[in-house]
Motif scaffolding. Structure first.
Motif, PDB file in Angstrom:
ATOM      1  N   VAL A 100      -2.148   9.968   8.693  1.00 57.00           N
ATOM      2  CA  VAL A 100      -1.198  10.235   7.614  1.00 57.00           C
ATOM      3  C   VAL A 100      -0.561   8.907   7.218  1.00 57.00           C
ATOM      4  CG1 VAL A 100       0.846  11.539   6.932  1.00 57.00           C
ATOM      5  CG2 VAL A 100      -0.777  12.518   8.559  1.00 57.00           C
ATOM      6  N   PHE A 101      -1.131   8.307   6.199  1.00 60.10           N
ATOM      7  CA  PHE A 101      -0.720   6.957   5.805  1.00 60.10           C
ATOM      8  C   PHE A 101      -1.014   6.812   4.320  1.00 60.10           C
ATOM      9  CE2 PHE A 101      -1.665   2.317   5.514  1.00 60.10           C
ATOM     10  CZ  PHE A 101      -0.444   1.835   5.958  1.00 60.10           C
ATOM     11  N   ALA A 102       0.000   6.435   3.552  1.00 59.38           N
ATOM     12  CA  ALA A 102      -0.154   6.396   2.096  1.00 59.38           C
ATOM     13  C   ALA A 102      -1.164   5.345   1.659  1.00 59.38           C
ATOM     14  CB  ALA A 102       1.198   6.121   1.450  1.00 59.38           C
ATOM     15  N   GLY A 103      -1.229   4.238   2.402  1.00 59.81           N
ATOM     16  CA  GLY A 103      -2.145   3.173   2.003  1.00 59.81           C
ATOM     17  C   GLY A 103      -1.404   1.894   1.700  1.00 59.81           C
ATOM     18  N   VAL A 104      -2.168   0.813   1.611  1.00 62.19           N
ATOM     19  CA  VAL A 104      -1.622  -0.511   1.308  1.00 62.19           C
ATOM     20  C   VAL A 104      -2.084  -0.847  -0.101  1.00 62.19           C
ATOM     21  CG1 VAL A 104      -1.683  -2.947   1.954  1.00 62.19           C
ATOM     22  CG2 VAL A 104      -1.708  -1.190   3.743  1.00 62.19           C
ATOM     23  N   ALA A 105      -1.167  -0.899  -1.056  1.00 61.91           N
ATOM     24  CA  ALA A 105      -1.541  -1.054  -2.463  1.00 61.91           C
ATOM     25  C   ALA A 105      -1.993  -2.484  -2.786  1.00 61.91           C
ATOM     26  CB  ALA A 105      -0.368  -0.658  -3.349  1.00 61.91           C
ATOM     27  N   ASP A 106      -1.436  -3.463  -2.106  1.00 57.36           N
ATOM     28  CA  ASP A 106      -1.675  -4.867  -2.449  1.00 57.36           C
ATOM     29  C   ASP A 106      -3.014  -5.353  -1.866  1.00 57.36           C
ATOM     30  OD1 ASP A 106      -1.636  -7.582  -2.812  1.00 57.36           O
ATOM     31  OD2 ASP A 106       0.182  -7.946  -1.642  1.00 57.36           O
ATOM     32  N   PRO A 107      -3.980  -5.739  -2.737  1.00 56.82           N
ATOM     33  CA  PRO A 107      -5.298  -6.174  -2.242  1.00 56.82           C
ATOM     34  C   PRO A 107      -5.195  -7.371  -1.296  1.00 56.82           C
ATOM     35  CG  PRO A 107      -5.262  -6.082  -4.656  1.00 56.82           C
ATOM     36  CD  PRO A 107      -3.867  -5.792  -4.180  1.00 56.82           C
ATOM     37  N   GLN A 108      -4.257  -8.274  -1.547  1.00 58.90           N
ATOM     38  CA  GLN A 108      -4.103  -9.446  -0.672  1.00 58.90           C
ATOM     39  C   GLN A 108      -3.632  -9.017   0.713  1.00 58.90           C
ATOM     40  OE1 GLN A 108      -4.895 -12.816  -1.402  1.00 58.90           O
ATOM     41  NE2 GLN A 108      -4.699 -12.821   0.842  1.00 58.90           N
ATOM     42  N   GLU A 109      -2.724  -8.062   0.760  1.00 64.29           N
ATOM     43  CA  GLU A 109      -2.232  -7.576   2.054  1.00 64.29           C
ATOM     44  C   GLU A 109      -3.369  -6.882   2.817  1.00 64.29           C
ATOM     45  OE1 GLU A 109       1.287  -5.115   1.800  1.00 64.29           O
ATOM     46  OE2 GLU A 109       1.285  -4.739   3.965  1.00 64.29           O
ATOM     47  N   ARG A 110      -4.226  -6.145   2.108  1.00 61.34           N
ATOM     48  CA  ARG A 110      -5.370  -5.515   2.776  1.00 61.34           C
ATOM     49  C   ARG A 110      -6.317  -6.578   3.319  1.00 61.34           C
ATOM     50  NH1 ARG A 110      -5.371  -2.302  -1.868  1.00 61.34           N
ATOM     51  NH2 ARG A 110      -7.365  -3.165  -2.553  1.00 61.34           N
ATOM     52  N   ALA A 111      -6.555  -7.625   2.522  1.00 61.52           N
ATOM     53  CA  ALA A 111      -7.442  -8.708   2.975  1.00 61.52           C
ATOM     54  C   ALA A 111      -6.853  -9.397   4.209  1.00 61.52           C
ATOM     55  CB  ALA A 111      -7.652  -9.719   1.850  1.00 61.52           C
ATOM     56  N   ASP A 112      -5.540  -9.577   4.217  1.00 55.61           N
ATOM     57  CA  ASP A 112      -4.872 -10.195   5.368  1.00 55.61           C
ATOM     58  C   ASP A 112      -5.037  -9.316   6.611  1.00 55.61           C
ATOM     59  OD1 ASP A 112      -4.049 -12.162   3.607  1.00 55.61           O
ATOM     60  OD2 ASP A 112      -1.980 -11.454   3.466  1.00 55.61           O
ATOM     61  N   LEU A 113      -4.833  -8.021   6.431  1.00 55.31           N
ATOM     62  CA  LEU A 113      -4.985  -7.073   7.546  1.00 55.31           C
ATOM     63  C   LEU A 113      -6.404  -7.117   8.100  1.00 55.31           C
ATOM     64  CD1 LEU A 113      -3.051  -3.925   6.295  1.00 55.31           C
ATOM     65  CD2 LEU A 113      -2.817  -4.950   8.567  1.00 55.31           C
ATOM     66  N   ILE A 114      -7.377  -7.145   7.190  1.00 55.07           N
ATOM     67  CA  ILE A 114      -8.785  -7.147   7.614  1.00 55.07           C
ATOM     68  C   ILE A 114      -9.105  -8.445   8.355  1.00 55.07           C
ATOM     69  CG2 ILE A 114     -11.168  -7.184   6.736  1.00 55.07           C
ATOM     70  CD1 ILE A 114     -10.069  -5.172   4.527  1.00 55.07           C
ATOM     71  N   ALA A 115      -8.580  -9.565   7.861  1.00 53.04           N
ATOM     72  CA  ALA A 115      -8.796 -10.851   8.542  1.00 53.04           C
ATOM     73  C   ALA A 115      -8.185 -10.817   9.942  1.00 53.04           C
ATOM     74  CB  ALA A 115      -8.191 -11.995   7.724  1.00 53.04           C
ATOM     75  N   TYR A 116      -7.001 -10.244  10.056  1.00 54.71           N
ATOM     76  CA  TYR A 116      -6.359 -10.126  11.375  1.00 54.71           C
ATOM     77  C   TYR A 116      -7.192  -9.233  12.295  1.00 54.71           C
ATOM     78  CZ  TYR A 116      -3.419  -8.425  15.110  1.00 54.71           C
ATOM     79  OH  TYR A 116      -2.969  -8.052  16.351  1.00 54.71           O
ATOM     80  N   LEU A 117      -7.603  -8.073  11.772  1.00 54.59           N
ATOM     81  CA  LEU A 117      -8.363  -7.128  12.598  1.00 54.59           C
ATOM     82  C   LEU A 117      -9.678  -7.750  13.058  1.00 54.59           C
ATOM     83  CD1 LEU A 117      -7.716  -3.786  10.677  1.00 54.59           C
ATOM     84  CD2 LEU A 117      -7.042  -4.274  13.036  1.00 54.59           C
ATOM     85  N   GLN A 118     -10.317  -8.512  12.153  1.00 53.14           N
ATOM     86  CA  GLN A 118     -11.588  -9.148  12.492  1.00 53.14           C
ATOM     87  C   GLN A 118     -11.409 -10.047  13.727  1.00 53.14           C
ATOM     88  OE1 GLN A 118     -12.872 -10.507   8.708  1.00 53.14           O
ATOM     89  NE2 GLN A 118     -14.831  -9.431   8.842  1.00 53.14           N
ATOM     90  N   ALA A 119     -10.300 -10.775  13.755  1.00 55.14           N
ATOM     91  CA  ALA A 119     -10.062 -11.694  14.871  1.00 55.14           C
ATOM     92  C   ALA A 119      -9.558 -10.946  16.103  1.00 55.14           C
ATOM     93  CB  ALA A 119      -9.042 -12.753  14.443  1.00 55.14           C
ATOM     94  N   ALA A 120      -8.673  -9.996  15.904  1.00 53.36           N
ATOM     95  CA  ALA A 120      -7.940  -9.394  17.035  1.00 53.36           C
ATOM     96  C   ALA A 120      -8.722  -8.307  17.753  1.00 53.36           C
ATOM     97  CB  ALA A 120      -6.613  -8.823  16.538  1.00 53.36           C
ATOM     98  N   THR A 121      -9.731  -7.733  17.107  1.00 53.40           N
ATOM     99  CA  THR A 121     -10.395  -6.573  17.708  1.00 53.40           C
ATOM    100  C   THR A 121     -11.757  -6.925  18.311  1.00 53.40           C
ATOM    101  OG1 THR A 121     -11.541  -5.881  15.676  1.00 53.40           O
ATOM    102  CG2 THR A 121      -9.296  -5.055  16.014  1.00 53.40           C
ATOM    103  N   LYS A 122     -12.098  -8.226  18.289  1.00 57.57           N
ATOM    104  CA  LYS A 122     -13.388  -8.657  18.855  1.00 57.57           C
ATOM    105  C   LYS A 122     -13.541  -8.171  20.288  1.00 57.57           C
ATOM    106  CE  LYS A 122     -14.852 -12.742  16.370  1.00 57.57           C
ATOM    107  NZ  LYS A 122     -13.787 -13.667  15.919  1.00 57.57           N
ATOM    108  N   LEU A 123     -14.736  -7.723  20.620  1.00 57.82           N
ATOM    109  CA  LEU A 123     -15.011  -7.337  22.003  1.00 57.82           C
ATOM    110  C   LEU A 123     -15.166  -8.589  22.848  1.00 57.82           C
ATOM    111  CD1 LEU A 123     -17.593  -4.500  21.311  1.00 57.82           C
ATOM    112  CD2 LEU A 123     -15.341  -4.211  22.356  1.00 57.82           C
TER     113      LEU A 123
END
Ligand code: HEC
Length: 125
Positions: A100-123
């Protein structure tokens, strides 16, 4: 000629979207991730599933987390593209999801989140 114009418009949209992933800032993304931490941790299932190993994982596939049937049956595999769509509104992408999450409207904020997740979730290697 009409096709040419439509094609150019599509190409413009694609180039407008792709560099946003490339331009993601993992440090800003880490700050943005605090809004996810109400429900998520990288290494532990809490309200939401853990994010470790997210990239390349089939949606709804952790054996020890109780997903919605909708997400389990979605056929999504998580990558920058699918995450970008998910983060625009999980219920729009997967009706019936229990995130249950409305979403992140700002494309730059989504890109930042994805960049963080890419680094932080590595196995671990
Ligand atoms: C209000 C709680 C809540 C918040 C806030 C939240 N999530 Fe979720 N998230 C969930 C739940 C619950 C699920 C499981 C969804 C299902 O089973 O349908 C989920 C699932 C996911 C999944 C799918 C994981 C998998 O194993 O398939 C991803 C990716 C995800 N969330 C990312 C995020 C990100 C990134 C944020 C922050 C921008 C966020 N979530 C914010 C509750 C939340």
């Amino acid at each position: 000629m009409r096709h040419g114009i439509v094609g150019a418009a599509v190409a413009m949209c694609v180039t407008a979207v792709l560099p946003a992933f490339a331009g993601g800032d993992a440090q800003r993304g880490q700050l943005a991730y605090t809004q996810c931490q109400i429900c998520h941790q990288i290494d532990r299932n809490v309200i939401g599933p853990r994010h470790r190993g997210l990239f390349g994982r089939k949606a709804g596939s952790l054996p020890d987390y109780n997903y919605s049937t909708a997400l389990k049956n979605s056929g999504i595999v998580w990558d920058a593209q699918t995450l970008d769509q998910w983060l625009q509104g999980p219920a729009k992408m997967v009706p019936g999801t229990k995130m249950v999450f409305a979403g992140v409207a700002d494309p730059q904020e989504r890109a930042d989140l994805i960049a963080y997740l890419q680094a932080a979730t590595k196995l671990p290697p």
